[in-house]
Design a protein around this motif. Sequence first.
Motif, mmCIF file in Angstrom:
data_model
loop_
_atom_site.group_PDB
_atom_site.id
_atom_site.type_symbol
_atom_site.label_atom_id
_atom_site.label_comp_id
_atom_site.label_asym_id
_atom_site.label_seq_id
_atom_site.Cartn_x
_atom_site.Cartn_y
_atom_site.Cartn_z
ATOM 1 N N PRO A 56 0.831 -1.207 0.000
ATOM 2 C CA PRO A 56 0.000 0.000 0.000
ATOM 3 C C PRO A 56 0.869 1.261 0.000
ATOM 4 O O PRO A 56 1.949 1.262 0.613
ATOM 5 C CB PRO A 56 -0.791 -0.107 1.309
ATOM 6 N N PRO A 57 0.392 2.319 -0.664
ATOM 7 C CA PRO A 57 1.242 3.488 -0.871
ATOM 8 C C PRO A 57 1.700 4.176 0.411
ATOM 9 O O PRO A 57 2.747 4.829 0.417
ATOM 10 C CB PRO A 57 0.362 4.419 -1.711
ATOM 11 N N GLN A 58 0.925 4.032 1.501
ATOM 12 C CA GLN A 58 1.340 4.755 2.697
ATOM 13 C C GLN A 58 2.503 4.081 3.417
ATOM 14 O O GLN A 58 3.123 4.662 4.288
ATOM 15 C CB GLN A 58 0.148 4.948 3.656
ATOM 16 N N ALA A 59 2.804 2.828 3.023
ATOM 17 C CA ALA A 59 3.876 2.098 3.707
ATOM 18 C C ALA A 59 5.233 2.450 3.106
ATOM 19 O O ALA A 59 5.328 2.867 1.959
ATOM 20 C CB ALA A 59 3.626 0.601 3.582
ATOM 21 N N ARG A 60 6.260 2.304 3.936
ATOM 22 C CA ARG A 60 7.619 2.566 3.455
ATOM 23 C C ARG A 60 8.375 1.253 3.301
ATOM 24 O O ARG A 60 8.348 0.404 4.182
ATOM 25 C CB ARG A 60 8.348 3.463 4.445
ATOM 26 N N ILE A 61 9.056 1.098 2.169
ATOM 27 C CA ILE A 61 9.862 -0.104 1.944
ATOM 28 C C ILE A 61 11.324 0.311 1.883
ATOM 29 O O ILE A 61 11.655 1.322 1.259
ATOM 30 C CB ILE A 61 9.502 -0.775 0.605
ATOM 31 N N SER A 62 12.175 -0.449 2.537
ATOM 32 C CA SER A 62 13.599 -0.222 2.352
ATOM 33 C C SER A 62 14.291 -1.574 2.313
ATOM 34 O O SER A 62 13.799 -2.553 2.872
ATOM 35 C CB SER A 62 14.155 0.644 3.481
ATOM 36 N N ALA A 63 15.416 -1.621 1.617
ATOM 37 C CA ALA A 63 16.182 -2.856 1.554
ATOM 38 C C ALA A 63 17.582 -2.523 1.084
ATOM 39 O O ALA A 63 17.784 -1.576 0.316
ATOM 40 C CB ALA A 63 15.534 -3.845 0.576
ATOM 41 N N ASN A 64 18.564 -3.262 1.579
ATOM 42 C CA ASN A 64 19.914 -3.128 1.028
ATOM 43 C C ASN A 64 19.921 -3.599 -0.403
ATOM 44 O O ASN A 64 20.565 -3.008 -1.269
ATOM 45 C CB ASN A 64 20.903 -3.958 1.850
ATOM 46 N N LYS A 65 19.222 -4.693 -0.628
ATOM 47 C CA LYS A 65 19.155 -5.261 -1.967
ATOM 48 C C LYS A 65 17.768 -5.830 -2.180
ATOM 49 O O LYS A 65 17.244 -6.530 -1.325
ATOM 50 C CB LYS A 65 20.150 -6.425 -2.083
ATOM 51 N N LEU A 66 17.191 -5.498 -3.339
ATOM 52 C CA LEU A 66 15.979 -6.188 -3.755
ATOM 53 C C LEU A 66 16.133 -6.339 -5.262
ATOM 54 O O LEU A 66 15.693 -5.493 -6.038
ATOM 55 C CB LEU A 66 14.725 -5.392 -3.382
ATOM 56 N N ILE A 67 16.857 -7.351 -5.642
ATOM 57 C CA ILE A 67 17.297 -7.454 -7.035
ATOM 58 C C ILE A 67 16.698 -8.679 -7.703
ATOM 59 O O ILE A 67 16.836 -9.800 -7.208
ATOM 60 C CB ILE A 67 18.836 -7.504 -7.105
ATOM 61 N N PHE A 68 16.010 -8.431 -8.816
ATOM 62 C CA PHE A 68 15.454 -9.528 -9.596
ATOM 63 C C PHE A 68 16.220 -9.596 -10.914
ATOM 64 O O PHE A 68 16.174 -8.651 -11.708
ATOM 65 C CB PHE A 68 13.966 -9.276 -9.851
ATOM 66 N N ASP A 69 16.947 -10.641 -11.138
ATOM 67 C CA ASP A 69 17.680 -10.862 -12.373
ATOM 68 C C ASP A 69 18.478 -9.626 -12.791
ATOM 69 O O ASP A 69 18.386 -9.158 -13.926
ATOM 70 C CB ASP A 69 16.677 -11.251 -13.483
ATOM 71 N N GLY A 70 19.210 -9.055 -11.856
ATOM 72 C CA GLY A 70 20.042 -7.899 -12.158
ATOM 73 C C GLY A 70 19.321 -6.571 -12.138
ATOM 74 O O GLY A 70 19.943 -5.522 -12.284
ATOM 75 N N ILE A 71 18.012 -6.582 -11.943
ATOM 76 C CA ILE A 71 17.258 -5.324 -11.926
ATOM 77 C C ILE A 71 16.960 -4.947 -10.478
ATOM 78 O O ILE A 71 16.408 -5.762 -9.726
ATOM 79 C CB ILE A 71 15.928 -5.475 -12.689
ATOM 80 N N ASP A 72 17.337 -3.713 -10.108
ATOM 81 C CA ASP A 72 17.040 -3.263 -8.759
ATOM 82 C C ASP A 72 15.569 -2.854 -8.687
ATOM 83 O O ASP A 72 15.167 -1.828 -9.227
ATOM 84 C CB ASP A 72 17.937 -2.072 -8.407
ATOM 85 N N LEU A 73 14.759 -3.652 -8.022
ATOM 86 C CA LEU A 73 13.309 -3.435 -8.038
ATOM 87 C C LEU A 73 12.906 -2.136 -7.355
ATOM 88 O O LEU A 73 11.894 -1.534 -7.686
ATOM 89 C CB LEU A 73 12.589 -4.611 -7.370
ATOM 90 N N LEU A 74 13.701 -1.684 -6.381
ATOM 91 C CA LEU A 74 13.346 -0.445 -5.690
ATOM 92 C C LEU A 74 13.762 0.780 -6.494
ATOM 93 O O LEU A 74 13.269 1.880 -6.270
ATOM 94 C CB LEU A 74 13.991 -0.402 -4.303
ATOM 95 N N GLY A 75 14.681 0.568 -7.446
ATOM 96 C CA GLY A 75 15.193 1.705 -8.209
ATOM 97 C C GLY A 75 14.421 1.992 -9.488
ATOM 98 O O GLY A 75 14.468 3.093 -9.998
ATOM 99 N N VAL A 76 13.685 1.004 -10.001
ATOM 100 C CA VAL A 76 13.047 1.185 -11.305
ATOM 101 C C VAL A 76 11.801 2.063 -11.209
ATOM 102 O O VAL A 76 11.231 2.231 -10.135
ATOM 103 C CB VAL A 76 12.669 -0.166 -11.955
ATOM 104 N N SER A 77 11.416 2.616 -12.342
ATOM 105 C CA SER A 77 10.228 3.474 -12.367
ATOM 106 C C SER A 77 8.973 2.615 -12.227
ATOM 107 O O SER A 77 9.004 1.421 -12.523
ATOM 108 C CB SER A 77 10.165 4.224 -13.694
ATOM 109 N N PRO A 78 7.875 3.230 -11.775
ATOM 110 C CA PRO A 78 6.626 2.465 -11.637
ATOM 111 C C PRO A 78 6.223 1.795 -12.948
ATOM 112 O O PRO A 78 5.635 0.723 -12.947
ATOM 113 C CB PRO A 78 5.605 3.535 -11.230
ATOM 114 N N ARG A 79 6.563 2.432 -14.064
ATOM 115 C CA ARG A 79 6.169 1.864 -15.345
ATOM 116 C C ARG A 79 6.929 0.573 -15.655
ATOM 117 O O ARG A 79 6.356 -0.432 -16.059
ATOM 118 C CB ARG A 79 6.429 2.896 -16.449
ATOM 119 N N GLN A 80 8.232 0.635 -15.390
ATOM 120 C CA GLN A 80 9.032 -0.580 -15.605
ATOM 121 C C GLN A 80 8.576 -1.679 -14.663
ATOM 122 O O GLN A 80 8.562 -2.851 -15.011
ATOM 123 C CB GLN A 80 10.509 -0.268 -15.343
#
Lengths: 281, 255, 306
Positions: free
Chosen positions: A62-86
């Motif tokens: 849910p949008p009000q929650a905060r997510i943080s992680a040292n790493k959240l990587i799927f097949d070389g893609i940083d899931l926390l870094g990508v745009s909502p569209r990607q």
Amino acid sequence: MSGQTVTLLEVDDLRVTFPTRTGLVEAVRGVSFSLGRERLGIVGESGSGKSQTGRAIMGLTPPQARISANKLIFDGIDLLGVSPRQRRALRGNRIAMILQDPKYSLDPVMSIGRQIVETLRTHEKVGKAEARDRALAMLEAVQIRDPKRVFDLHPHEVSGGMGQRAMIAMMLIAGPEMMIADEPTSALDVTVQLDVLGILDRLVSERGMGLIFISHDLRLVSSFCDRVIVMYAGKVVEQLKASELSQAQHPYTRGLLNCMPKIGADRHPLPVLDRKPEWAA
Amino acid sequence: MTSAIAVDRLEVIFDRFRALKGVSLDVQPGESFGLVGESGSGKSTLLRAIAGLAPVASGNITVNGKTLGARRDKAFYREVQMVFQDPYGSLHPRQTVDRLLQEPLAIHGFADGEKRIERALDEVGLGNGFRFRYAHQLSGGQRQRVAIARALILEPSILLLDEPTSALDASVQAEVLNLLEEIRRRRKLTFLMVSHDLAIITHMCERLMVMQGGEAVENLIANDLVERRVTKDYTRNLLRASEGFVRTAPEQISR
Amino acid sequence: MSAEATQSRRDWLLSERPASRMQARLGRAYVAWRRFSANRLAFVGLLIIIALLAVAALAGVLAPYSPTFGDLKNARLLAPSAQHWFGTDDLGRDIYSRILYGSRWTLYVVVLVAIIAAPIGLLVGTVAGYAGGWTDAILMRITDIFLAFPKLVLALAFVAALGPGIENAVLAIAITSWPPYARIARAETLTVRNSDYIKAVQLMGASPFRIVLRHIMPLCISSLIVRVTLDMAGIILTAAGLGFLGLGAQPPLPEWGTMIASGRRFILDQWWVAGAPGFAILIVSLGFNLLGDGLRDALDPRSGDQ
């Protein structure tokens, strides 16, 4: 343990925090694990953060929650870094999710077949006829005996087990590499439950998919998965091979295993779980 | 000895759907009897028909030697009480535990309400600290304990249990099952318990009936299941399913 | 009061382990109040209604002139001034004083209508919803008949039959405003009727009467309160409308609608005669609407009890 060498997903120190009136509530507190092309079970009781872990990976927090992680990587893609569209493009295309009750995940006013076709066509450029053929083939792959008939049915016209199969078909049509299944069989009867698990099992071994299987049912998870993560109060208390579950070290895992009634084990009263505050610390 | 519950060729019809097709059942006083089946098997319908919550089309229900009519009188409810499956749905959202427990006492005109409420809460292991809470201030297990206390407060001799632990976590389930067993022993109650889980039924009950599609499949004693002495394929399937997932060759998966 | 005492009192109210019936009830009320007061507009609404109550209670003290007797010779149709804040009307009466006294009639109408209509609607709706079958069909068709006519037209018909006057206006409005409440109560009853907690009470051996009265009605009351509050503005307007048409309060009663009616002849030259009571109606209606919205957020059971 084939295919363990490939790492599909890497999670390191994942945290999910919800703001509430009384302050911040940490639903997930530093979860780390990695997933290869295997069946990974996440087990825990209500409030253990197992579902929030799955949702965070999927990007459905849910949008009000905060997510943080040292790493959240799927097949070389940083899931926390990508745009909502990607993220959206990944979701459904390369990562899929099945939820507990298909009734809430399927569109009630669209026929099952059309939903599958639409899903396919949003992720791939295919002609209508081809999409239809592939949808029918997919329905057949999830062992729906009369795919042509089910194709035209609406979600309310099918049983729970059938709905869940349709849901799986829809999720798999785009050929995802990773699937998160959150209690996919809890709403189903035991015999149907095993059918659905059988389908999932085959798809994992045939397609080399990575599966995260989230459940409260330790017995089911241990018989189905390769590896099991046990969560308690937002933390991972133990990670172990499913085959070695009987040698679990953590008192919580052992307590959980112990407290379930078993056929033939005459234990009156049942041993109960004595929760220790240090488990949550 | 008269049976605690005797059901004879019971038919229940909702609109035009036959939910129960001539089911018979006999439960002795002090016995714990289980009903097992999957959704749509009619196990819950049978329980509700006994409680007077389902439309009986034909057949007889006898409780403690008295044959029941379409209407249940007050005396019936002092003999038979029920615990529902969903602890979130079975407690009134606007009433405190105290109010919930007072209601049956008020209906049946008990004078020593205070004492009974305290005793009932103690018996289910909650104590007075929970007395003035609302349902939303309780966990699932605590709610189910309140529901059990409410069922016990009229001191019935028969308790109908409709999947009382299926909505609870495994560890909480163990606690509630232990509580139910202890109460049964102490009060010499008769249980009629519904569950989809064979393990729970064999743990809790001496005898059981397997149901499918509104009909009885077979009657067993708990030990039959332990020793795998079952005659019907359906029961065998259930038994196999209860052992968890077994990896098989693809063509054998389908039923 | 020290901050510490405030904090400890708050803890007592929000306690997860209330020690008495009283504490549980107060705690619940406090949570609702916190939710309500977090809504700034609702708070404004509440202030308006409190002001209305205060004005109605203290009209005798606050009003500088008599509401019914004017100075016909010197003070006809005076524009607002320091002496007559809202001016005077055609009979030389001070409009400000009339509005202050008029608030009593507004309250009288609103409260009486609510007291009569809400319980009727609640009773009809819950009984119909719980009983089902023929009872439901008959009660709901009657409700439909009432709903089929516009409220004002129906009220007009009743007043015409009963004779003009504020008591009859109240009665007519009450008779025409219960059907929506019955609908709401019935809808609410249908959603809870088959719930396990109602089944559980049936299994206690409770009579249908007891179930409706003690277990179903309390669940319907909060949505009804919200609806009634939101309707208050409409009730005021209907009363004013009846007054305007000469079928409600009769002159010289300082009822706001009647005042507008008598002021309409001068609306272009002496706008304040009709404008002042119109403005009063606007403010009070707004107050009730804002309050109702706030109550909806605070009391709505669907917004979660957590």
